[in-house]
Motif scaffolding. Structure first.
Motif, PDB file in Angstrom:
ATOM      1  N   HIS A 159      53.436  78.721 -58.085  1.00  0.00           N
ATOM      2  CA  HIS A 159      54.548  80.121 -59.119  1.00  0.00           C
ATOM      3  C   HIS A 159      52.789  80.646 -59.342  1.00  0.00           C
ATOM      4  O   HIS A 159      52.043  79.784 -60.260  1.00  0.00           O
ATOM      5  N   LEU A 160      52.604  81.706 -59.628  1.00  0.00           N
ATOM      6  CA  LEU A 160      51.533  82.329 -60.534  1.00  0.00           C
ATOM      7  C   LEU A 160      52.397  83.534 -61.481  1.00  0.00           C
ATOM      8  O   LEU A 160      53.198  84.075 -61.502  1.00  0.00           O
ATOM      9  N   LEU A 161      51.800  83.042 -62.241  1.00  0.00           N
ATOM     10  CA  LEU A 161      51.910  83.533 -64.175  1.00  0.00           C
ATOM     11  C   LEU A 161      50.368  84.608 -64.024  1.00  0.00           C
ATOM     12  O   LEU A 161      50.013  84.259 -64.597  1.00  0.00           O
ATOM     13  N   VAL A 162      50.983  86.348 -64.143  1.00  0.00           N
ATOM     14  CA  VAL A 162      50.233  86.948 -63.940  1.00  0.00           C
ATOM     15  C   VAL A 162      50.207  87.820 -65.152  1.00  0.00           C
ATOM     16  O   VAL A 162      51.092  88.560 -65.139  1.00  0.00           O
ATOM     17  N   ALA A 163      48.887  87.914 -65.593  1.00  0.00           N
ATOM     18  CA  ALA A 163      49.312  89.427 -66.755  1.00  0.00           C
ATOM     19  C   ALA A 163      48.466  90.221 -65.578  1.00  0.00           C
ATOM     20  O   ALA A 163      47.815  91.077 -65.452  1.00  0.00           O
ATOM     21  N   ASP A 164      49.672  91.221 -66.251  1.00  0.00           N
ATOM     22  CA  ASP A 164      49.641  93.300 -65.261  1.00  0.00           C
ATOM     23  C   ASP A 164      48.334  93.576 -65.817  1.00  0.00           C
ATOM     24  O   ASP A 164      49.187  95.171 -66.554  1.00  0.00           O
ATOM     25  N   TYR A 165      46.958  93.553 -65.715  1.00  0.00           N
ATOM     26  CA  TYR A 165      46.308  94.372 -65.938  1.00  0.00           C
ATOM     27  C   TYR A 165      44.961  93.805 -65.012  1.00  0.00           C
ATOM     28  O   TYR A 165      45.283  93.013 -64.097  1.00  0.00           O
ATOM     29  N   ALA A 166      43.740  94.367 -64.526  1.00  0.00           N
ATOM     30  CA  ALA A 166      43.086  94.525 -63.831  1.00  0.00           C
ATOM     31  C   ALA A 166      42.207  92.962 -64.263  1.00  0.00           C
ATOM     32  O   ALA A 166      42.377  92.379 -62.884  1.00  0.00           O
ATOM     33  N   LEU A 224      48.971  77.533 -48.660  1.00  0.00           N
ATOM     34  CA  LEU A 224      50.322  77.413 -49.600  1.00  0.00           C
ATOM     35  C   LEU A 224      51.071  78.098 -49.416  1.00  0.00           C
ATOM     36  O   LEU A 224      50.823  79.864 -48.443  1.00  0.00           O
ATOM     37  N   GLU A 225      51.879  78.251 -50.127  1.00  0.00           N
ATOM     38  CA  GLU A 225      53.235  79.117 -50.108  1.00  0.00           C
ATOM     39  C   GLU A 225      53.614  79.684 -51.505  1.00  0.00           C
ATOM     40  O   GLU A 225      53.717  78.931 -52.467  1.00  0.00           O
ATOM     41  N   PHE A 226      53.299  80.754 -51.740  1.00  0.00           N
ATOM     42  CA  PHE A 226      53.454  81.481 -53.611  1.00  0.00           C
ATOM     43  C   PHE A 226      54.677  82.126 -53.148  1.00  0.00           C
ATOM     44  O   PHE A 226      55.614  82.573 -53.083  1.00  0.00           O
ATOM     45  N   VAL A 227      55.693  80.859 -54.247  1.00  0.00           N
ATOM     46  CA  VAL A 227      56.782  80.838 -54.404  1.00  0.00           C
ATOM     47  C   VAL A 227      57.088  82.507 -54.954  1.00  0.00           C
ATOM     48  O   VAL A 227      58.647  82.860 -55.567  1.00  0.00           O
ATOM     49  N   GLY A 228      56.639  82.167 -56.237  1.00  0.00           N
ATOM     50  CA  GLY A 228      57.064  83.884 -56.792  1.00  0.00           C
ATOM     51  C   GLY A 228      55.666  83.900 -57.544  1.00  0.00           C
ATOM     52  O   GLY A 228      54.304  83.090 -57.660  1.00  0.00           O
ATOM     53  N   ALA A 229      55.606  85.028 -57.779  1.00  0.00           N
ATOM     54  CA  ALA A 229      54.240  85.445 -58.254  1.00  0.00           C
ATOM     55  C   ALA A 229      54.265  87.088 -59.711  1.00  0.00           C
ATOM     56  O   ALA A 229      55.275  87.716 -59.068  1.00  0.00           O
TER      57      ALA A 229
END
Lengths: 409, 270
Positions: free
Chosen positions: A176-183, A201-206
């Motif tokens: 599961h990825l937690l991503v900062a929403d910028y460049a 890998l299976e990305f179950v969420g981002a």
């Protein structure tokens, strides 16, 4: 002569004095300015990342002071401006420093989104710009002759993180990825997903969160609902620290491993209690136990001066300034275009080991570090946060390279 | 509930003193840092949780007495500038005393871990904060509604001149209102520390939300502040579940939408 009254005499006196100043005083100033090499550190002293502005400033100063504030026999005038982590404020202040103070060499800012705007100013004003890293665009789609990137490419970082983590945890396939929403977040996310394919890998969420997010409970409950084997964060600074705390508070860690994919290292780890750091895996462009002569000397003098080890922020400012100064040495000139050429293709053993600036993209090819956080019982001192378990320096494969032609001056 | 607590304190100060307290976020941060230091000093979370907000209330009392009171005659703009400057001083003061890098503060051992509700794991400490903040809001409400001094405070919001004519010392009322508002900000900060940790800028984010709560509830309207705090908190949580990227924007979208329909806020009359 009889028509000349007291007021006229005073006026003439004032004109004469002004002339004398113009003829004698100003040229002296102008001569001094012509000799000086003006370097600008555009650092975040206010706004998001205001906590790292002063330590970035420290790093740049240390590199300049090592050279006695001189380059090629000329004095270096070091000036700073507040980026405020805002593109508008940063570009305005850089332009003012270039036009008003004669700055020709710009280092910073800290946020990749803001750095892209500053890079455009550098291109327009024809001044050399060094940026730490995060986005792939400085040395990618928006590359040009005046901007350079010091940190590893997001691909190098993603490859180091995913390969090393999967070697240690081959069954952790659901991410599961937690991503900062910028460049920066977008760039690293893209390559983590690309490299992840090679490991099945299976990305179950981002989930993407805005810069400066402080309420992560909803992101965490969503992550927990996806039942991942691992949570990987692609965020930075206080965002990463706050999210790591919530992930712990909601009981995901230490049961699940947590990856901080692109961390500032010490500055983030020191803000997390040892309990929160359990089962934490950390990718970074610098860690203070890096085993190179330059790093050892830097860490020693930083600790002596400031009482604690340096993290990524001061190391990046220090490292960028050192690379810039190597560029001057190689060019044997203080002219911007000569220094650009001096940096292109330069290869040195510096802060993090072997470092080469790719002349085609201005990306620094260099190692990226992957650490595993230590349990409290294994810490030898309060700052003994982690062990470096791998370094990776795989460059961006040609098929992903977006900088097709870096162009001319 | 924390939003309601912050909004209630700010609304009280705004209503009684008639100034927007820009230092409210900084007082929130000071509350968190006082808790951190108090835990290290007394070694007990619960005692520290009692002491920290009292410290912030005393600080609020001093601020009103020494800073704001001399400016009552100077006018509104000066008081506004004073609270703005004060917020910067307090934030920088935090950096000077505790440093620019933040800290983590774990909940007390009793409140670590959580409850597995089957569909969700919920931290015990968050439940505690929810209950505690709810009780504090209720206690403040009862104080304002059921006690004589509470009635004087509410009357002060309606008409300071009338209160003054009735022989009540309005300056003392202003000091008490500011100290109570500061107490509520301080305890909100202290309760938040184990959830979000401590950083010098932690008050900035909360200040924005507190102003939204006050504007949404109606300036100086205490019931409105409680209701608006709950609406904002619930809306943010629900939106974040389905559209996480919009969880901050929704706060301001709700405010804009409601103020378009009711410019005086949900419960406001002015």
């Amino acid at each position: 002569m009889s028509d000349l009254n007291r007021r006229d005499v005073l006026k003439l006196g004032a004109v004469g004095a002004a002339g004398a100043v113009a003829g004698l005083g100003f040229p002296a100033v102008i001569r001094a300015q012509a000799k000086e090499v003006v370097m600008l550190g555009i650092w975040p002293f206010t706004g998001a990342f205001s906590d790292v502005g002063p330590i970035l400033d420290r790093g740049m100063k240390m590199a300049l002071e090592e050279r006695g504030m001189k380059i090629l026999g000329r004095p270096i005038k070091y000036i700073t401006r507040d980026s405020a982590t805002q593109a508008g404020a940063s570009t305005r202040r850089v332009e003012e420093a270039v036009d008003g103070e004669g700055a020709k060499f710009v280092i910073g800012p800290w946020s990749s989104g803001v750095a892209l705007a500053v890079s455009e100013v550098a291109k327009r004003k024809k001044v050399l710009h060094y940026f730490s890293g995060g986005t792939e665009d400085i040395s990618g789609a928006r590359c040009h002759r005046y901007s350079f990137q010091w940190a590893a490419s997001p691909y190098t970082a993603a490859k180091t993180v995913v390969d090393t983590f999967m070697k240690a945890n081959p069954r952790a396939k659901r991410w599961h990825l937690l991503v900062a929403d910028y460049a920066f977040g977008w760039s690293v996310e893209k390559y983590i997903k690309e490299v992840g394919k090679t490991h099945g890998l299976e990305f179950v969420g981002a989930d993407r969160h805005p810069l400066g997010e402080r309420e992560f409970s909803n992101y965490v409950t969503k992550a927990a609902g996806n039942k991942p084997d691992v949570v990987a964060m692609i965020n930075f600074g206080l965002d990463a620290v706050t999210a790591a705390r919530e992930i712990f508070n909601f009981g995901l860690t230490p049961k699940l491993p947590l990856i901080m994919s692109w961390s500032s290292g010490v500055e983030e780890l020191v803000q997390l209690a040892p309990e929160i750091r359990e089962n934490l895996w950390v990718g970074s462009n610098f860690y203070y136990t890096t085993d190179t002569p330059v790093a050892k000397e830097f860490v020693k003098s930083y600790q002596a001066k400031f009482g604690g080890p340096p993290g990524y922020a001061p190391a990046a400012a220090y490292g960028m300034t050192r690379m810039l100064l190597h560029g001057f040495d190689r060019a044997k000139s203080v002219e911007v275009q000569d220094v650009v050429k001096g940096l292109e293709g330069i290869e040195v053993n510096d802060l993090v080991g072997r470092m080469r600036v790719d002349a085609q993209t201005h990306q620094t090819l260099r190692p990226f570090f992957f650490m595993r956080s230590k349990p409290k019982s294994a810490m030898k001192n309060p700052m003994d946060f982690a062990d470096i378990i791998a370094t990776g320096d795989t460059p961006l494969p040609a098929q992903y390279a977006a900088c097709k032609d870096i162009g001319s001056f | 509930m924390l939003y309601a607590l912050m909004g209630l304190g700010l609304s009280l100060i705004t209503g009684v003193l008639n100034i927007p307290n820009f230092a409210h976020g900084a007082l929130f941060a000071v509350g968190a840092y006082f808790l951190f230091s108090a835990i290290h000093a007394v070694g007990n979370f619960w005692l520290a949780l009692v002491l920290a907000p009292v410290g912030v209330a005393l600080l609020g009392l001093a601020i009103e007495y020494a800073g704001i009171r001399p400016l009552y005659a100077a006018g509104h703009d000066y008081q506004l500038l004073f609270t703005f400057g004060l917020s910067l001083i307090l934030s920088e003061g935090i950096i000077v005393v505790w440093g620019p890098i933040g800290f983590s503060q774990l909940p007390p051992p009793l409140l670590r871990g959580g409850f597995d509700l089957g569909f969700i794991f919920y931290p015990k400490y968050r439940l505690f904060v929810m209950v505690m903040a709810g009780l504090l809001v209720l206690a403040t409400w009862l104080f304002l509604e059921k006690t004589r001094y509470g009635a004087i405070m509410r009357a002060g919001i309606e008409s300071k001149e009338m209160v003054s004519l009735l022989g009540i010392d309005v300056h003392r009322l202003f000091t008490a209102a500011f100290a109570l508002g500061a107490y509520l900000a301080g305890i909100a900060g202290a309760l938040t520390a184990p959830i979000r940790g401590l950083s010098p800028s932690m008050g900035v984010d909360m200040l924005g939300i507190a102003f939204v709560v006050v504007a949404l509830g109606g300036l100086g309207n205490l019931l409105g502040a409680i209701a608006a705090g709950l609406i904002i908190g619930v809306a943010q949580a629900v939106v974040a579940l389905y559209w996480t990227e919009a969880s901050v924007a929704v706060i301001f979208a709700i405010m804009a939408a409601i103020l378009l329909v009711r410019p005086q806020g949900l419960f406001g009359i002015r």
